[in-house]
Write an enzyme that holds these catalytic residues in place. Sequence first.
Site, short mmCIF file in Angstrom:
data_model
loop_
_atom_site.label_atom_id
_atom_site.label_comp_id
_atom_site.label_asym_id
_atom_site.label_seq_id
_atom_site.Cartn_x
_atom_site.Cartn_y
_atom_site.Cartn_z
N HIS A 58 0.82 -1.21 0.00
CA HIS A 58 0.00 0.00 0.00
C HIS A 58 0.86 1.26 0.00
O HIS A 58 0.37 2.34 0.33
CB HIS A 58 -0.90 0.02 1.23
CG HIS A 58 -1.72 -1.20 1.40
ND1 HIS A 58 -2.74 -1.54 0.54
CD2 HIS A 58 -1.68 -2.21 2.32
CE1 HIS A 58 -3.29 -2.68 0.92
NE2 HIS A 58 -2.65 -3.10 1.99
N HIS A 220 -8.04 -3.91 -0.71
CA HIS A 220 -7.52 -5.11 -1.38
C HIS A 220 -8.49 -5.62 -2.45
O HIS A 220 -8.33 -6.73 -2.94
CB HIS A 220 -7.29 -6.23 -0.37
CG HIS A 220 -6.50 -5.82 0.82
ND1 HIS A 220 -7.07 -5.69 2.07
CD2 HIS A 220 -5.20 -5.47 0.95
CE1 HIS A 220 -6.14 -5.30 2.92
NE2 HIS A 220 -5.00 -5.16 2.27
#
Length: 256
Positions: A58, A220
């Site tokens: 991320h 996700h």
Amino acid sequence: MIKQKFINQPENITQELLDGFTMAYADQVKLGGENIIVRTNPKCDSKVAIVTLGGAGHEPALSGFVGEGMLDCSVVGDIFAAPGAQRLFQALQLFKREAGILLVVLNHSGDVMSANMACQLAERAGIKVKSIMTHDDISAGLDAPVDDCRGLAGCIPLYKILGAAAEEGKTLDELIEIGERFNNQVATLAVAMGKCTHPQNDAVISDLPDGIMEIGMGQHGEGGGGRQNLISADDTAEKMIGLLMKKIKPQSGDKA
């Protein structure tokens, strides 16, 4: 099919990512242990340490916010996976101090499980630690219970707020109060219009057909507020801002 990605061995992605990150910004961050990012120039032990955890993949979150006036430590898991409780406990041991540690946890099952277990270990070891959980994603519904709301991008301003307050010398209890006040006034929402694949193995986490979008998709690729036909940028923004405003209920003259 040949993978269209600039990677070496998939199993080494996380370690190579962290090695490169700490080499590129050696004046700011370093490795304090396996997959543990810490400040190169730590603040004094008389101030509360701010620690967080989460999976790699991320970037720049979460480790990119380790630094002066922000995080003291980021404990990193594998791609899209929470770090284990033992690794987090190792980090908490590094920051044991009388002022205490504030652990910022995003509301995802793996992160929460590791955090709870590590805090139990820390308590037995005499480490003063308290945690605060982010739950800013409103895709579960405007009236959804807090425990059902995921932690998403709302953690970023929280890191900066708590980090700055800790630098000023705020106590652990004062930081908790500041953090919870922020938590009660923040809401986030994401939108996606394409599939999400896992960087290491190309497994499809979610797949949106052509012409379809989802407002409320997780970081996700998890499902969120529901799929719908693709609409214009203006209409998408109007819909998302409308939902966020209904959640926060801002009034004229409000101040942060």
